[in-house]
Design a protein around this motif. Structure first.
Motif, PDB file in Angstrom:
ATOM      1  N   THR A 163       0.832  -1.201   0.000  1.00  0.00           N
ATOM      2  CA  THR A 163       0.000   0.000   0.000  1.00  0.00           C
ATOM      3  C   THR A 163       0.871   1.257   0.000  1.00  0.00           C
ATOM      4  OG1 THR A 163      -0.122   0.115   2.408  1.00  0.00           O
ATOM      5  CG2 THR A 163      -1.796  -1.222   1.283  1.00  0.00           C
ATOM      6  N   GLU A 164       0.220   2.379  -0.240  1.00  0.00           N
ATOM      7  CA  GLU A 164       0.916   3.671  -0.231  1.00  0.00           C
ATOM      8  C   GLU A 164       0.056   4.653   0.544  1.00  0.00           C
ATOM      9  OE1 GLU A 164       2.717   6.902  -3.474  1.00  0.00           O
ATOM     10  OE2 GLU A 164       2.312   4.833  -4.104  1.00  0.00           O
ATOM     11  N   GLN A 165       0.685   5.406   1.420  1.00  0.00           N
ATOM     12  CA  GLN A 165      -0.054   6.363   2.231  1.00  0.00           C
ATOM     13  C   GLN A 165       0.670   7.707   2.244  1.00  0.00           C
ATOM     14  OE1 GLN A 165       1.060   7.626   5.445  1.00  0.00           O
ATOM     15  NE2 GLN A 165       3.035   6.554   5.246  1.00  0.00           N
TER      16      GLN A 165
ATOM     17  N   PHE B  88      -4.429   6.440   3.445  1.00  0.00           N
ATOM     18  CA  PHE B  88      -4.134   5.614   2.275  1.00  0.00           C
ATOM     19  C   PHE B  88      -4.498   6.356   0.993  1.00  0.00           C
ATOM     20  CE2 PHE B  88      -4.653   1.877   5.196  1.00  0.00           C
ATOM     21  CZ  PHE B  88      -3.393   1.332   4.980  1.00  0.00           C
TER      22      PHE B  88
ATOM     23  N   SER C 254      -4.176   2.187  -3.136  1.00  0.00           N
ATOM     24  CA  SER C 254      -3.947   1.118  -2.164  1.00  0.00           C
ATOM     25  C   SER C 254      -5.150   0.181  -2.083  1.00  0.00           C
ATOM     26  CB  SER C 254      -3.663   1.707  -0.779  1.00  0.00           C
ATOM     27  OG  SER C 254      -2.484   2.483  -0.796  1.00  0.00           O
TER      28      SER C 254
ATOM     29  N   ALA D 196      -1.257  -7.403   3.450  1.00  0.00           N
ATOM     30  CA  ALA D 196      -1.047  -6.011   3.068  1.00  0.00           C
ATOM     31  C   ALA D 196       0.201  -5.494   3.756  1.00  0.00           C
ATOM     32  CB  ALA D 196      -2.247  -5.160   3.460  1.00  0.00           C
TER      33      ALA D 196
ATOM     34  N   VAL E  69       2.073  -2.148   4.982  1.00  0.00           N
ATOM     35  CA  VAL E  69       1.844  -0.734   5.295  1.00  0.00           C
ATOM     36  C   VAL E  69       3.149  -0.173   5.828  1.00  0.00           C
ATOM     37  CG1 VAL E  69       0.488   0.928   6.626  1.00  0.00           C
ATOM     38  CG2 VAL E  69      -0.569  -1.210   5.852  1.00  0.00           C
TER      39      VAL E  69
ATOM     40  N   ALA F 250      -6.892  -1.590   6.019  1.00  0.00           N
ATOM     41  CA  ALA F 250      -6.624  -2.527   4.914  1.00  0.00           C
ATOM     42  C   ALA F 250      -7.521  -3.748   4.986  1.00  0.00           C
ATOM     43  CB  ALA F 250      -5.155  -2.938   4.925  1.00  0.00           C
TER      44      ALA F 250
ATOM     45  N   ILE G 153       1.479  -3.737  -6.500  1.00  0.00           N
ATOM     46  CA  ILE G 153       1.780  -2.383  -6.049  1.00  0.00           C
ATOM     47  C   ILE G 153       1.199  -1.407  -7.059  1.00  0.00           C
ATOM     48  CG2 ILE G 153       4.018  -2.290  -7.242  1.00  0.00           C
ATOM     49  CD1 ILE G 153       5.099  -0.774  -4.742  1.00  0.00           C
TER      50      ILE G 153
END
Length: 321
Positions: free
Chosen positions: A9-11, A16, A20, A40, A42, A54, A96
């Motif tokens: 994921t990307e935050q 998020f 994600s 997931a 993180v 998630a 991703i």
């Protein structure tokens, strides 16, 4: 082959990014077909509180790398953490988002793990014992199915290519200690544009092209604001210095796939079309009835954008009350 799926994921600032949830949804679908589980990853600083979200998109195991060195989202630190999280769950597939950071991490992971990689994909599935990814080729004119042999396979998904579907899971959160001592990059300075919707995250994108005639994008900005969307620009508009490079949509800019894409004064060069071809609904506004953009749009309006766009904006504002 391993049966598990890892979605990285990307935050940003404790929230998020929408991509994600899309990679989690794609991962859950693949995990179900393999009879495996979805994990997931993180990464960041002080991200434990948000990590549980998630599970709302199917993650059964949530691996949290919570380190101050991940706070700024630097690619070498994130790659180091991601590699250690991959080792912790030994997945068959790593998913991703094909964002600026995601592409960097994906390429570095592929080289580090000697793993097959498919970049900028719009779909992923399992065919027998092989992961198959679908990606645009020839400037978006065709789609190619790419078979990935080896484990883990790495697939970077285009934002908005896959629908994010909520699928609640128990979602066990597990903090994983990662070692970032081998990283070399340091953040010197950061400049952020506040109150601006990220192009690749937007549901609506309104783009101005050479037909704008100058750097006054007020009519485009007003329409984007009325639709809660983002403002884009063609390469010609960026080359003229009318808009920043960060607004450029196209093969050499950002690839977008919003629900609604409105092209204002954009001729429709193939390089631009490659950057927005996956948009669900395309509206073109141009006074040149022969502009190539009209062959690729769902709805076309032949007219002066400085007359048409304000009229559309006024009607939208009227409907909104």
């Amino acid at each position: 082959m391993p049966q598990g799926i890892l979605a990285i994921t990307e935050q940003v600032d404790g929230s998020f990014k929408h991509i994600s949830f899309e990679v989690l949804s794609a991962g859950k679908k693949i995990a179900d077909s393999l009879g495996g589980s979805l994990s997931a990853a993180v990464m960041g600083a002080d991200v434990e509180a948000m990590a549980g979200q998630a599970s709302e998109y199917g993650a059964q195991r949530i691996l949290v790398a919570n380190e101050e060195g991940l706070k700024d989202g630097l690619s070498d630190a994130c790659t180091e953490a991601a590699a250690q999280l991959v080792a912790a769950c030994d997945p068959a597939l790593v998913l991703i988002g094909a964002t600026s950071l995601g592409r960097d991490i994906a390429a570095r992971l592929s080289a580090r793990l000697n793993a097959p990689l498919a970049m900028d994909c719009v779909d992923v599935r399992v065919d027998g014992d092989q992961i198959v990814a679908t990606r645009p080729v020839y400037g978006g004119k065709a789609l190619a199915d790419v078979g990935l042999t080896g484990s883990p396979a790495i697939v970077a998904l285009r934002p908005r290519a896959v629908e994010a579907v909520a699928d609640q899971s128990a979602g066990e959160v597990e903090t994983v200690a990662v070692d970032l001592t081998g990283t070399a990059l340091n953040l010197v300075e950061k400049h952020l544009e506040t109150g601006k919707i990220e192009l690749t995250e937007a549901d609506v994108v309104v783009t101005g092209g050479r037909g704008m005639g100058g750097d006054d994008f007020a009519v485009v900005e007003a329409l984007a604001s009325a639709l809660d969307g983002a403002v884009g620009a063609s390469r010609s508009a960026v080359d003229e210095g009318w808009r920043p490079v960060s607004d450029q949509v196209g093969q050499t800019g950002k690839v977008v796939a919003p629900n609604l894409y409105i092209a204002c004064g954009v001729s429709g060069a193939i390089q631009h079309l490659a950057g927005m071809a996956s948009s669900r609904v395309v509206v073109a506004i141009n006074k040149d009835a022969e502009a190539p953009i009209f062959s690729k749009c769902d709805f076309g309006i032949v007219g002066d954008l400085f007359d048409v766009v304000p009229a559309i904006t006024a009607e939208i504002e009227k409907l909104k009350g």
